[in-house]
Scaffold this motif. Structure first.
Motif, mmCIF file in Angstrom:
data_model
loop_
_atom_site.group_PDB
_atom_site.id
_atom_site.type_symbol
_atom_site.label_atom_id
_atom_site.label_comp_id
_atom_site.label_asym_id
_atom_site.label_seq_id
_atom_site.Cartn_x
_atom_site.Cartn_y
_atom_site.Cartn_z
ATOM 1 N N ARG A 10 12.238 -1.827 -0.369
ATOM 2 C CA ARG A 10 13.332 -2.513 -1.110
ATOM 3 C C ARG A 10 13.483 -3.584 -0.195
ATOM 4 N NH1 ARG A 10 13.883 2.669 -2.618
ATOM 5 N NH2 ARG A 10 14.931 3.000 -4.678
ATOM 6 N N HIS A 11 13.410 -3.955 0.963
ATOM 7 C CA HIS A 11 13.751 -4.798 1.961
ATOM 8 C C HIS A 11 12.564 -5.827 1.792
ATOM 9 C CE1 HIS A 11 13.724 -7.030 5.645
ATOM 10 N NE2 HIS A 11 15.013 -7.158 5.514
ATOM 11 N N TYR A 12 11.218 -5.059 1.581
ATOM 12 C CA TYR A 12 10.227 -6.074 1.358
ATOM 13 C C TYR A 12 10.102 -6.954 0.157
ATOM 14 C CZ TYR A 12 5.616 -7.967 1.954
ATOM 15 O OH TYR A 12 4.383 -8.981 2.310
ATOM 16 N N VAL A 13 10.389 -6.084 -0.942
ATOM 17 C CA VAL A 13 10.231 -6.527 -2.310
ATOM 18 C C VAL A 13 11.549 -7.780 -2.225
ATOM 19 C CG1 VAL A 13 11.203 -6.075 -4.508
ATOM 20 C CG2 VAL A 13 9.694 -4.539 -3.445
ATOM 21 N N ALA A 14 12.798 -7.628 -1.657
ATOM 22 C CA ALA A 14 13.711 -8.473 -1.758
ATOM 23 C C ALA A 14 13.325 -9.825 -0.882
ATOM 24 C CB ALA A 14 15.000 -8.106 -1.132
ATOM 25 N N SER A 15 12.517 -9.505 -0.153
ATOM 26 C CA SER A 15 11.741 -10.678 0.875
ATOM 27 C C SER A 15 11.057 -11.516 0.012
ATOM 28 C CB SER A 15 11.434 -10.279 2.239
ATOM 29 O OG SER A 15 10.102 -9.656 1.929
ATOM 30 N N ARG A 16 10.216 -10.954 -1.068
ATOM 31 C CA ARG A 16 9.182 -11.639 -1.643
ATOM 32 C C ARG A 16 9.842 -12.217 -2.839
ATOM 33 N NH1 ARG A 16 5.422 -12.398 1.414
ATOM 34 N NH2 ARG A 16 3.770 -12.716 -0.446
ATOM 35 N N LEU A 52 0.907 -1.107 0.058
ATOM 36 C CA LEU A 52 0.055 0.027 0.042
ATOM 37 C C LEU A 52 0.725 1.237 0.070
ATOM 38 C CD1 LEU A 52 -3.297 0.621 2.215
ATOM 39 C CD2 LEU A 52 -1.996 2.231 1.203
ATOM 40 N N LEU A 53 0.973 1.885 -1.065
ATOM 41 C CA LEU A 53 1.451 3.190 -1.302
ATOM 42 C C LEU A 53 0.665 4.304 -1.436
ATOM 43 C CD1 LEU A 53 4.530 1.518 -3.515
ATOM 44 C CD2 LEU A 53 4.760 1.817 -0.851
ATOM 45 N N ALA A 54 1.319 5.503 -1.219
ATOM 46 C CA ALA A 54 0.559 6.557 -1.174
ATOM 47 C C ALA A 54 1.180 7.753 -1.763
ATOM 48 C CB ALA A 54 0.055 6.990 0.202
ATOM 49 N N ARG A 55 0.641 8.708 -2.482
ATOM 50 C CA ARG A 55 1.161 9.863 -3.019
ATOM 51 C C ARG A 55 0.954 11.279 -2.279
ATOM 52 N NH1 ARG A 55 -0.205 13.824 -6.753
ATOM 53 N NH2 ARG A 55 -2.052 12.776 -7.254
ATOM 54 N N ASN A 56 1.724 11.622 -1.488
ATOM 55 C CA ASN A 56 1.532 12.921 -0.705
ATOM 56 C C ASN A 56 0.848 14.133 -1.533
ATOM 57 O OD1 ASN A 56 2.254 15.381 0.863
ATOM 58 N ND2 ASN A 56 2.262 13.913 2.480
ATOM 59 N N ALA A 57 0.020 15.006 -1.190
ATOM 60 C CA ALA A 57 -0.439 15.991 -1.897
ATOM 61 C C ALA A 57 0.456 17.001 -1.764
ATOM 62 C CB ALA A 57 -1.655 16.485 -1.100
ATOM 63 N N LEU A 103 6.018 -1.625 -9.354
ATOM 64 C CA LEU A 103 6.066 -0.365 -8.595
ATOM 65 C C LEU A 103 5.961 0.645 -9.370
ATOM 66 C CD1 LEU A 103 8.283 -1.567 -5.610
ATOM 67 C CD2 LEU A 103 5.666 -1.864 -5.673
ATOM 68 N N PRO A 104 5.481 2.066 -8.844
ATOM 69 C CA PRO A 104 5.377 3.341 -9.234
ATOM 70 C C PRO A 104 6.970 3.809 -8.731
ATOM 71 C CG PRO A 104 4.296 3.408 -7.215
ATOM 72 C CD PRO A 104 4.539 2.134 -7.440
ATOM 73 N N ALA A 105 7.332 5.278 -9.046
ATOM 74 C CA ALA A 105 8.445 5.795 -8.554
ATOM 75 C C ALA A 105 8.248 5.691 -7.270
ATOM 76 C CB ALA A 105 8.303 7.191 -9.144
ATOM 77 N N ILE A 106 9.525 5.329 -6.208
ATOM 78 C CA ILE A 106 9.342 5.399 -4.999
ATOM 79 C C ILE A 106 10.832 6.143 -4.348
ATOM 80 C CG2 ILE A 106 8.254 3.188 -4.869
ATOM 81 C CD1 ILE A 106 11.104 1.853 -4.545
ATOM 82 N N PRO A 107 10.740 6.476 -3.041
ATOM 83 C CA PRO A 107 11.923 7.145 -2.553
ATOM 84 C C PRO A 107 13.070 6.425 -2.587
ATOM 85 C CG PRO A 107 10.077 6.955 -0.943
ATOM 86 C CD PRO A 107 9.649 6.111 -2.125
ATOM 87 N N PRO A 108 14.218 7.283 -2.485
ATOM 88 C CA PRO A 108 15.491 6.837 -2.819
ATOM 89 C C PRO A 108 15.642 5.604 -1.695
ATOM 90 C CG PRO A 108 15.721 8.914 -2.230
ATOM 91 C CD PRO A 108 14.345 8.433 -2.437
ATOM 92 N N ALA A 109 16.763 4.768 -2.007
ATOM 93 C CA ALA A 109 17.137 3.717 -0.988
ATOM 94 C C ALA A 109 18.018 4.877 0.269
ATOM 95 C CB ALA A 109 18.274 2.840 -1.490
#
Length: 271
Positions: A263-269, A159-164, A248-254
Motif C-alpha cells: 500500500r505504501h508503494y502504491v501510494a507513492s506511485r 512482483l507478487l507471489a502466491r504461496n503454495a 493488483l490481485p487480492a493482497i494481505p491486509p493492511a
C-alpha cells in the motif's frame, strides 16, 4: 495504548487478561476489544489458570497472558476460540501486538519445561523473563526468529507471489528466515533468487513487525529488480507475476507488514 513491560506495576490494579485455551485465543464477542477480557471475568467464571505471564500495560492497566484449563467451559453465546489469524484486519495494531506477545510468551514457557542440556525441570524467573535450570545453570530467554520480507518493484510494477500453502488466491511479497551467519541483506537477495529466480539491488529498509506465527520478527524491505526471468520454485511459490500498481490481485491486509509495503508503494506511485 499497549506498552510492553517485563515487570507488573505495584499495587492492586484491575487486570486485563488475554486468554488462551488449548493453544487457541479466547475472544469475547460482546466486547469491542475482543481479546482483552476483564481479569475479574476469569475469576467469576471459575476458569482455572494454568499459566500466567505479565505482558505489559494497556493504558494504566496491567495485562496478563493466561492459559486456562482445557476442561473449562466457554459459553458459546459469548465466547469464541480460534487462531490469532482471526484478529487480522479486525483489531488495531496495538491490540494485535498485545495478543501476539501473549501467545509467544505462553508458547515459550510451555515449550521449555525441561532443560535441553541435562533434562532437569526448568523454573520460571518472571523478574528477568527467563527459564532457568537449577541443576546445570542453563538459562533460556524468549526466542525470536528474524525474517526478511521484501517487495520487489520494477517501475510501476510489483512482483507478487502466491504461496503454495495459501488457501486462496491471495498474492503477497516474498519472505524468508535469516540463516546463521547471514545479514538481512544477504538473506533478501538469496530468498528472492531461490523463490522466483531474479536478482535485485537498491535495497531499502521499510519497517519491522512482530509476527507471532509463532515467534517471528519481520524486517520489511523494498528492492528493485535488476535482472532475470521469473521462475517460481514450485515448492514454496506456486505462482509469481508482475502486477501494475493499478491492477493488483487480492493482497494481505493492511495490518500486516506485507500489506503495508504494498500500500505504501502504491501510494507513492499515485499520490
Amino acid at each position: 495504548m499497549f506498552r510492553p513491560e517485563n515487570a507488573p506495576p505495584q499495587g492492586d490494579l484491575p487486570e486485563l487478561h488475554v486468554v488462551f485455551q488449548s493453544g487457541k485465543l479466547v475472544t469475547d464477542m460482546r466486547s469491542t476489544e475482543l481479546c482483552l477480557l476483564e481479569g475479574q471475568l476469569t475469576r467469576i467464571l471459575g476458569w482455572q489458570v494454568r499459566r500466567r505471564q505479565f505482558i505489559g500495560l494497556w493504558g494504566e492497566k496491567p495485562v496478563f497472558a493466561v492459559e486456562i484449563d482445557e476442561r473449562d467451559e466457554l459459553d458459546p453465546l459469548q465466547f469464541a476460540s480460534g487462531s490469532l489469524y482471526q484478529l487480522l484486519g479486525r483489531v488495531d495494531e496495538q491490540l494485535f501486538a498485545a495478543a501476539g506477545r501473549a501467545a509467544q510468551l505462553l508458547d515459550w514457557e510451555r515449550d521449555h519445561q525441561f532443560c535441553g542440556r541435562c533434562g532437569g525441570a526448568m523454573h520460571t524467573d518472571l523478574a528477568e523473563r527467563a527459564m532457568r535450570c537449577p541443576p546445570c545453570g542453563t538459562t533460556l530467554y524468549p526466542r525470536i526468529a528474524p525474517c526478511i520480507i521484501t517487495l520487489v518493484t520494477r517501475g510501476d510494477e510489483l512482483l507478487l507471489a502466491r504461496n503454495a500453502n495459501f488457501p486462496g488466491p491471495m498474492y503477497s511479497t516474498l519472505a524468508g528466515f535469516i540463516e546463521a551467519g547471514e545479514s538481512a541483506e544477504e538473506t533478501l537477495r538469496r530468498e528472492v533468487r531461490e523463490e522466483v529466480g531474479v536478482e535485485v539491488d537498491q535495497l531499502q529498509y521499510f519497517q519491522s513487525q512482530a509476527w507471532p506465527f509463532p515467534n517471528q520478527l519481520m524486517l520489511g524491505f523494498y528492492a528493485e529488480y535488476a535482472s532475470g526471468e521469473i521462475t517460481p520454485d514450485r515448492t514454496e511459490i506456486a505462482d509469481a507475476q508482475w502486477f501494475h500498481y493499478t491492477d493488483l490481485p487480492a493482497i494481505p491486509p493492511a495490518s500486516s507488514v506485507a500489506g503495508q509495503l504494498i500500500r505504501h508503494y502504491v501510494a507513492s506511485r499515485h499520490p
